[in-house]
Design a protein around this motif. Sequence first.
Motif, PDB file in Angstrom:
ATOM      1  N   MET A   1       0.864  -1.178   0.000  1.00 47.97           N
ATOM      2  CA  MET A   1       0.000   0.000   0.000  1.00 47.97           C
ATOM      3  C   MET A   1       0.898   1.225   0.000  1.00 47.97           C
ATOM      4  O   MET A   1       1.901   1.265   0.705  1.00 47.97           O
ATOM      5  CB  MET A   1      -0.882   0.024   1.256  1.00 47.97           C
ATOM      6  CG  MET A   1      -1.969  -1.029   1.329  1.00 47.97           C
ATOM      7  SD  MET A   1      -3.258  -0.892   0.054  1.00 47.97           S
ATOM      8  CE  MET A   1      -3.962   0.732   0.400  1.00 47.97           C
ATOM      9  N   GLN A   2       0.546   2.208  -0.818  1.00 49.74           N
ATOM     10  CA  GLN A   2       1.205   3.518  -0.752  1.00 49.74           C
ATOM     11  C   GLN A   2       0.087   4.519  -0.594  1.00 49.74           C
ATOM     12  O   GLN A   2      -0.616   4.830  -1.570  1.00 49.74           O
ATOM     13  CB  GLN A   2       2.015   3.789  -2.015  1.00 49.74           C
ATOM     14  CG  GLN A   2       3.449   3.269  -1.923  1.00 49.74           C
ATOM     15  CD  GLN A   2       4.260   3.562  -3.163  1.00 49.74           C
ATOM     16  OE1 GLN A   2       3.938   4.446  -3.948  1.00 49.74           O
ATOM     17  NE2 GLN A   2       5.340   2.814  -3.344  1.00 49.74           N
ATOM     18  N   GLY A   3      -0.127   4.969   0.627  1.00 46.88           N
ATOM     19  CA  GLY A   3      -1.283   5.830   0.898  1.00 46.88           C
ATOM     20  C   GLY A   3      -2.556   5.037   0.689  1.00 46.88           C
ATOM     21  O   GLY A   3      -2.703   3.947   1.249  1.00 46.88           O
ATOM     22  N   ASP A   4      -3.447   5.545  -0.164  1.00 46.83           N
ATOM     23  CA  ASP A   4      -4.707   4.822  -0.400  1.00 46.83           C
ATOM     24  C   ASP A   4      -4.638   3.999  -1.684  1.00 46.83           C
ATOM     25  O   ASP A   4      -5.653   3.632  -2.259  1.00 46.83           O
ATOM     26  CB  ASP A   4      -5.888   5.806  -0.436  1.00 46.83           C
ATOM     27  CG  ASP A   4      -5.778   6.805  -1.564  1.00 46.83           C
ATOM     28  OD1 ASP A   4      -4.711   6.870  -2.221  1.00 46.83           O
ATOM     29  OD2 ASP A   4      -6.750   7.534  -1.805  1.00 46.83           O
ATOM     30  N   LYS A   5      -3.422   3.732  -2.127  1.00 43.55           N
ATOM     31  CA  LYS A   5      -3.214   3.028  -3.390  1.00 43.55           C
ATOM     32  C   LYS A   5      -2.505   1.704  -3.153  1.00 43.55           C
ATOM     33  O   LYS A   5      -1.575   1.632  -2.359  1.00 43.55           O
ATOM     34  CB  LYS A   5      -2.332   3.921  -4.280  1.00 43.55           C
ATOM     35  CG  LYS A   5      -2.604   3.802  -5.745  1.00 43.55           C
ATOM     36  CD  LYS A   5      -2.078   5.001  -6.523  1.00 43.55           C
ATOM     37  CE  LYS A   5      -0.576   5.132  -6.503  1.00 43.55           C
ATOM     38  NZ  LYS A   5      -0.082   6.226  -7.350  1.00 43.55           N
TER      39      LYS A   5
ATOM     40  N   THR B   1      -1.574  -0.492 -10.458  1.00 42.27           N
ATOM     41  CA  THR B   1      -2.013   0.219  -9.251  1.00 42.27           C
ATOM     42  C   THR B   1      -3.533   0.359  -9.246  1.00 42.27           C
ATOM     43  O   THR B   1      -4.179   0.348 -10.293  1.00 42.27           O
ATOM     44  CB  THR B   1      -1.407   1.646  -9.164  1.00 42.27           C
ATOM     45  OG1 THR B   1      -2.002   2.448 -10.195  1.00 42.27           O
ATOM     46  CG2 THR B   1       0.098   1.643  -9.340  1.00 42.27           C
ATOM     47  N   LYS B   2      -4.056   0.486  -8.048  1.00 43.49           N
ATOM     48  CA  LYS B   2      -5.478   0.795  -7.900  1.00 43.49           C
ATOM     49  C   LYS B   2      -5.707   1.551  -6.590  1.00 43.49           C
ATOM     50  O   LYS B   2      -5.197   1.167  -5.544  1.00 43.49           O
ATOM     51  CB  LYS B   2      -6.332  -0.476  -7.917  1.00 43.49           C
ATOM     52  CG  LYS B   2      -7.820  -0.156  -8.071  1.00 43.49           C
ATOM     53  CD  LYS B   2      -8.632  -1.406  -8.354  1.00 43.49           C
ATOM     54  CE  LYS B   2     -10.097  -1.111  -8.480  1.00 43.49           C
ATOM     55  NZ  LYS B   2     -10.473  -0.553  -9.782  1.00 43.49           N
ATOM     56  N   ARG B   3      -6.482   2.625  -6.714  1.00 46.05           N
ATOM     57  CA  ARG B   3      -6.783   3.449  -5.560  1.00 46.05           C
ATOM     58  C   ARG B   3      -7.988   2.867  -4.824  1.00 46.05           C
ATOM     59  O   ARG B   3      -8.892   2.329  -5.465  1.00 46.05           O
ATOM     60  CB  ARG B   3      -7.107   4.869  -6.031  1.00 46.05           C
ATOM     61  CG  ARG B   3      -6.917   5.945  -5.000  1.00 46.05           C
ATOM     62  CD  ARG B   3      -7.018   7.320  -5.653  1.00 46.05           C
ATOM     63  NE  ARG B   3      -5.812   7.676  -6.421  1.00 46.05           N
ATOM     64  CZ  ARG B   3      -4.705   8.152  -5.872  1.00 46.05           C
ATOM     65  NH1 ARG B   3      -4.620   8.348  -4.569  1.00 46.05           N
ATOM     66  NH2 ARG B   3      -3.665   8.452  -6.619  1.00 46.05           N
ATOM     67  N   ARG B   4      -7.971   2.997  -3.501  1.00 43.36           N
ATOM     68  CA  ARG B   4      -9.100   2.534  -2.697  1.00 43.36           C
ATOM     69  C   ARG B   4     -10.306   3.408  -3.020  1.00 43.36           C
ATOM     70  O   ARG B   4     -10.179   4.616  -3.142  1.00 43.36           O
ATOM     71  CB  ARG B   4      -8.720   2.674  -1.213  1.00 43.36           C
ATOM     72  CG  ARG B   4      -9.563   1.856  -0.274  1.00 43.36           C
ATOM     73  CD  ARG B   4      -8.930   1.855   1.107  1.00 43.36           C
ATOM     74  NE  ARG B   4      -8.611   3.208   1.539  1.00 43.36           N
ATOM     75  CZ  ARG B   4      -7.562   3.536   2.288  1.00 43.36           C
ATOM     76  NH1 ARG B   4      -6.722   2.615   2.690  1.00 43.36           N
ATOM     77  NH2 ARG B   4      -7.319   4.781   2.646  1.00 43.36           N
ATOM     78  N   GLU B   5     -11.470   2.788  -3.172  1.00 40.20           N
ATOM     79  CA  GLU B   5     -12.664   3.549  -3.535  1.00 40.20           C
ATOM     80  C   GLU B   5     -13.156   4.396  -2.375  1.00 40.20           C
ATOM     81  O   GLU B   5     -12.956   4.064  -1.241  1.00 40.20           O
ATOM     82  CB  GLU B   5     -13.786   2.625  -4.020  1.00 40.20           C
ATOM     83  CG  GLU B   5     -14.218   1.495  -3.094  1.00 40.20           C
ATOM     84  CD  GLU B   5     -13.272   0.277  -3.077  1.00 40.20           C
ATOM     85  OE1 GLU B   5     -12.265   0.346  -2.352  1.00 40.20           O
ATOM     86  OE2 GLU B   5     -13.543  -0.710  -3.760  1.00 40.20           O
TER      87      GLU B   5
ATOM     88  N   ASP C   1      -6.403   0.670 -12.080  1.00 38.87           N
ATOM     89  CA  ASP C   1      -6.372   2.073 -12.521  1.00 38.87           C
ATOM     90  C   ASP C   1      -5.254   2.267 -13.542  1.00 38.87           C
ATOM     91  O   ASP C   1      -5.436   2.948 -14.547  1.00 38.87           O
ATOM     92  CB  ASP C   1      -6.120   3.013 -11.332  1.00 38.87           C
ATOM     93  CG  ASP C   1      -7.313   3.041 -10.380  1.00 38.87           C
ATOM     94  OD1 ASP C   1      -8.412   2.654 -10.821  1.00 38.87           O
ATOM     95  OD2 ASP C   1      -7.123   3.436  -9.211  1.00 38.87           O
TER      96      ASP C   1
END
Lengths: 111, 135
Positions: free
Chosen positions: B67-71, B131-135, B115
């Motif tokens: 995880m990097q932040g919300d990603k 990568t994918k950001r948390r919804e 993403d």
Amino acid sequence: MEVTTQEFKHCDLITVKGRVDSSTAPQFTKELEKATNNGRYKIALDMSELEYMSSAGFRALLATQRNCKRYNRGEVVLARVPDRIREALELAGFTELFRTFDDTTEAVGSL
Amino acid sequence: MPSITYPARFEFLDEIRDMVADIARAGGFSEKTIYSLQLAADEAATNIIEHAYAGVKNASFSVTCEMQGDKIIIMMHDNGKSFDSSAVKEPNLKADLAKRQIGGLGVYLMRKLMDTVHYESSKAGNVLTMTKRRE
């Protein structure tokens, strides 16, 4: 992955449980071929206890549908597809290639 | 950064999906998105085993997930044949049953589910980063 087949007079009800990925897809394909090699081309696939399916499983479904629909001799229909698998099938444009049913009896009756 | 080396064999797809799910779950992703992440990682790893290492025995590749932040970042590194997924044509999803192609579907799903999907090939090997950001 576990596959069981129940033979009805006019069609087969095949239940697939667990996970279908590139590792288990060959076995899934083999089980489907058991039916078609016996001249059973009307197949209802109960997916209610299927936890996971990757494109390797989609490939097996596509090949079986092609084989079954040849000469109008049959069809594969899908029953009780879990939401996540349905979404992936939709994304792959597969829901147009298979009739789907929320009820297994209805799926069997449609064939 | 947790990085695990896996033998390039389909039997290990289960473990790769579990690894991604554990990190995504700890990172607060919904179960629905976790399924998508697992599917994308599975398709990526399958491509490495099937194409990059086609006919190669005892090959391995590494999977890094964090995880990097919300990603969430999923990275796969292999030393096989380079396979540029960006060169793969989009499958025709409107084609009828007879014309439907199954090749390229894995790559298509990866692009749709994540993403970003980035592929880089160099002397040091092939690196796929999704990568994918948390919804």
